[in-house]
Design a protein around this motif. Structure first.
Motif, PDB file in Angstrom:
ATOM      1  N   THR A 134       0.828  -1.207   0.000  1.00  0.00           N
ATOM      2  CA  THR A 134       0.000   0.000   0.000  1.00  0.00           C
ATOM      3  C   THR A 134       0.863   1.258   0.000  1.00  0.00           C
ATOM      4  O   THR A 134       0.521   2.255  -0.652  1.00  0.00           O
ATOM      5  CB  THR A 134      -0.942  -0.005   1.225  1.00  0.00           C
ATOM      6  OG1 THR A 134      -1.723  -1.202   1.220  1.00  0.00           O
ATOM      7  CG2 THR A 134      -1.873   1.198   1.202  1.00  0.00           C
ATOM      8  N   ILE A 135       1.965   1.210   0.719  1.00  0.00           N
ATOM      9  CA  ILE A 135       2.901   2.348   0.710  1.00  0.00           C
ATOM     10  C   ILE A 135       3.390   2.598  -0.704  1.00  0.00           C
ATOM     11  O   ILE A 135       3.445   3.745  -1.171  1.00  0.00           O
ATOM     12  CB  ILE A 135       4.090   2.080   1.662  1.00  0.00           C
ATOM     13  CG1 ILE A 135       3.609   2.041   3.112  1.00  0.00           C
ATOM     14  CG2 ILE A 135       5.175   3.156   1.487  1.00  0.00           C
ATOM     15  CD1 ILE A 135       4.669   1.606   4.106  1.00  0.00           C
ATOM     16  N   GLY A 136       3.741   1.532  -1.419  1.00  0.00           N
ATOM     17  CA  GLY A 136       4.178   1.670  -2.807  1.00  0.00           C
ATOM     18  C   GLY A 136       3.081   2.201  -3.704  1.00  0.00           C
ATOM     19  O   GLY A 136       3.315   3.058  -4.567  1.00  0.00           O
ATOM     20  N   SER A 137       1.862   1.720  -3.497  1.00  0.00           N
ATOM     21  CA  SER A 137       0.728   2.161  -4.308  1.00  0.00           C
ATOM     22  C   SER A 137       0.430   3.642  -4.098  1.00  0.00           C
ATOM     23  O   SER A 137       0.177   4.385  -5.054  1.00  0.00           O
ATOM     24  CB  SER A 137      -0.508   1.323  -3.957  1.00  0.00           C
ATOM     25  OG  SER A 137      -1.635   1.743  -4.697  1.00  0.00           O
ATOM     26  N   ILE A 138       0.483   4.075  -2.849  1.00  0.00           N
ATOM     27  CA  ILE A 138       0.212   5.491  -2.537  1.00  0.00           C
ATOM     28  C   ILE A 138       1.299   6.383  -3.115  1.00  0.00           C
ATOM     29  O   ILE A 138       1.015   7.471  -3.642  1.00  0.00           O
ATOM     30  CB  ILE A 138       0.100   5.681  -1.013  1.00  0.00           C
ATOM     31  CG1 ILE A 138      -1.155   4.976  -0.497  1.00  0.00           C
ATOM     32  CG2 ILE A 138       0.065   7.161  -0.650  1.00  0.00           C
ATOM     33  CD1 ILE A 138      -1.222   4.879   0.999  1.00  0.00           C
ATOM     34  N   THR A 139       2.536   5.944  -3.031  1.00  0.00           N
ATOM     35  CA  THR A 139       3.651   6.716  -3.595  1.00  0.00           C
ATOM     36  C   THR A 139       3.454   6.934  -5.087  1.00  0.00           C
ATOM     37  O   THR A 139       3.680   8.025  -5.613  1.00  0.00           O
ATOM     38  CB  THR A 139       4.984   5.987  -3.346  1.00  0.00           C
ATOM     39  OG1 THR A 139       5.145   5.754  -1.949  1.00  0.00           O
ATOM     40  CG2 THR A 139       6.159   6.819  -3.852  1.00  0.00           C
ATOM     41  N   GLN A 140       3.002   5.899  -5.780  1.00  0.00           N
ATOM     42  CA  GLN A 140       2.749   6.006  -7.219  1.00  0.00           C
ATOM     43  C   GLN A 140       1.627   6.994  -7.509  1.00  0.00           C
ATOM     44  O   GLN A 140       1.681   7.772  -8.478  1.00  0.00           O
ATOM     45  CB  GLN A 140       2.408   4.622  -7.771  1.00  0.00           C
ATOM     46  CG  GLN A 140       1.881   4.594  -9.200  1.00  0.00           C
ATOM     47  CD  GLN A 140       0.359   4.564  -9.252  1.00  0.00           C
ATOM     48  OE1 GLN A 140      -0.278   3.879  -8.444  1.00  0.00           O
ATOM     49  NE2 GLN A 140      -0.212   5.288 -10.180  1.00  0.00           N
ATOM     50  N   GLN A 141       0.603   7.020  -6.657  1.00  0.00           N
ATOM     51  CA  GLN A 141      -0.532   7.919  -6.876  1.00  0.00           C
ATOM     52  C   GLN A 141      -0.141   9.381  -6.710  1.00  0.00           C
ATOM     53  O   GLN A 141      -0.768  10.268  -7.297  1.00  0.00           O
ATOM     54  CB  GLN A 141      -1.651   7.596  -5.890  1.00  0.00           C
ATOM     55  CG  GLN A 141      -2.291   6.233  -6.080  1.00  0.00           C
ATOM     56  CD  GLN A 141      -3.240   5.898  -4.950  1.00  0.00           C
ATOM     57  OE1 GLN A 141      -4.102   6.691  -4.585  1.00  0.00           O
ATOM     58  NE2 GLN A 141      -3.084   4.720  -4.375  1.00  0.00           N
TER      59      GLN A 141
END
Length: 431
Positions: A134-141
């Motif tokens: 989720t941390i990776g997903s949020i960073t991408q967003q």
């Protein structure tokens, strides 16, 4: 033409610059999350288990408390949506517009913690993986330029989280590749390498230690046929674990009331823990105790029955924990079961066949073999197992046993809990 080429090169430079920064941030946050969850779980699990050992009636109370808290948190705090484990990552990566919502970080962190410390028979590994993803997903967003690299940044979070849990950067990268991505790219190699490097630095700075502190004895070639036998047995048991989890999840999905799932799971988990307290939580406490005494263990009927009971009932309690709403997966149960399979095989060989093998080595190799067979990721299992003890002297027998175990399990049943969820998701999309 030269101007266009220059612009393209500049664009690529900026993109990779942002990828590097994102990977550093992800590695830092994911490793801190993993270490915090690991230390918190270890502390409170030991505390509550000691209380339960002194007062057995608590074994009938703790699972109900844990699953009830998780149910209330899900209903009132986490949008009344159940955590689906690795499936949530697949749902996000399969569609470009999908993303992991930010509440998945506290949801998996808190639920994973409460599941294990109150006796749920699973581990925090999958909770850590999804929260880190989720941390990776949020960073991408947060950066439009990185939209095409959602998968890679999610893998960076996953790799950093696994690295922090098991002090093994190779296991982190390989798990992200073998289970999540299944494809290599320049961006994948770049961001996962950076994130696990940051993670391992954080581990060193915080004085993280291997999960199991043991002294490995040199293995002998005469034990090689027994390693292959261990791989075959582990492969068959991995299928039993997978099918048990899928069976109970399917059965509990038919219950309309969530309270029914919680009560039924808690009752049966409590009975299991009362009979076999070694199954409490992730079970690492039992593994540590048996690792310390493995080479001096004398096989008796009570010990034989106990270990057989552990191997048979751990998958059932794990399945009940997950079906009842607990957070976790098959990572810790696989390591736990594999350790006891290796121990039992070694003492049986020594007692009845005078094989003179080393039970400690068999316990460690069994952990890797069972994990390899359960998640169909042999190279992840190899380096993770070596990371568990921070010793690579058993690398070759672990390699052989993990490959045999994975082959056997896949021949018997082609799916893991993870790949079954992904396959089911693909079938639903086609319909």
């Amino acid at each position: 033409m030269s101007t266009i080429t220059h612009v393209k090169k500049h664009f690529v430079f900026i993109k990779y610059q942002k990828l590097i920064i994102a990977a550093i941030v992800i590695g830092f946050l994911a490793s801190f999350l993993a270490i915090s969850l690991k230390r918190g779980t270890e502390h409170y699990e030991e505390l509550l288990f000691n209380h339960a050992s002194e007062n057995n009636f608590l074994l009938f109370v703790f699972p109900l408390i844990g699953l009830t808290i998780i149910a209330f948190l899900r209903y009132y705090l986490f949008n009344n949506k159940a955590n689906k484990g690795i499936k949530e990552i697949f749902e996000t990566t399969e569609k470009r517009k999908n993303s992991l919502p930010i509440y998945k970080i506290p949801s998996h962190f808190i639920n994973g913690l409460f599941t294990v410390i109150f006796g749920g028979s699973t581990g925090i590994e999958v909770s850590t993986v999804v929260a880190a993803a989720t941390i990776g997903s949020i960073t991408q967003q947060k950066e439009n330029l990185l939209n095409r690299h959602k998968l890679e940044l999610i893998c960076a979070g996953v790799a950093a989280g696994i690295t922090a849990l098991f002090f093994s950067p190779f296991a982190g990268i390989l798990f992200a590749y073998e289970v999540i991505s299944k494809k290599l790219s320049k961006a994948f190699i770049l961001v996962t390498t950076i994130s696990v490097t940051v993670s391992i630095v954080i581990c060193i700075l915080l004085h993280e230690k291997p999960l199991f502190n043991v002294v490995i004895q040199e293995w002998q070639w005469k034990a090689f046929p027994y390693f292959i036998l261990l791989g075959i047995i582990a492969g068959m048991n991995a299928v039993y674990l997978t099918k048990t989890v899928l069976f109970f999840k399917a059965k509990f999905a038919t219950f309309k009331k969530n309270s029914t799932k919680v009560i039924l799971s808690a009752v049966f988990i409590s009975i299991g823990l009362f009979v076999l307290p070694q199954l409490y939580g992730d079970g690492y406490h039992a593994i540590k105790e048996n690792l310390a005494n493995s080479n001096t263990l004398v096989l008796t009927i009570p010990i034989f029955i106990t270990i057989i009971g552990i191997i048979i009932f751990k998958p059932i309690l794990t399945s009940l924990t997950l079906a009842g709403g607990g957070d976790g997966g098959v990572f810790a149960p696989s390591i736990f079961i594999g350790g006891f399979i290796g121990l039992l095989l070694a003492v049986v060989l020594n007692t009845f066949f005078n094989a003179n093998v080393i039970p400690l080595n068999f316990m460690i190799i069994g952990m890797g073999a069972m994990l390899s067979a359960s998640i169909h990721a042999p190279f992840t299992a190899i380096f993770l197992t070596c990371g568990l003890v921070n010793d690579y002297s058993l690398l070759f027998p672990i390699l052989v046993t993990c490959l045999v175990a994975k082959y056997v399990s896949k021949r018997i049943y082609p799916f893991t809990v993870y790949s079954f969820a992904k396959n089911k998701l693909c079938l639903q999309e086609k319909k």
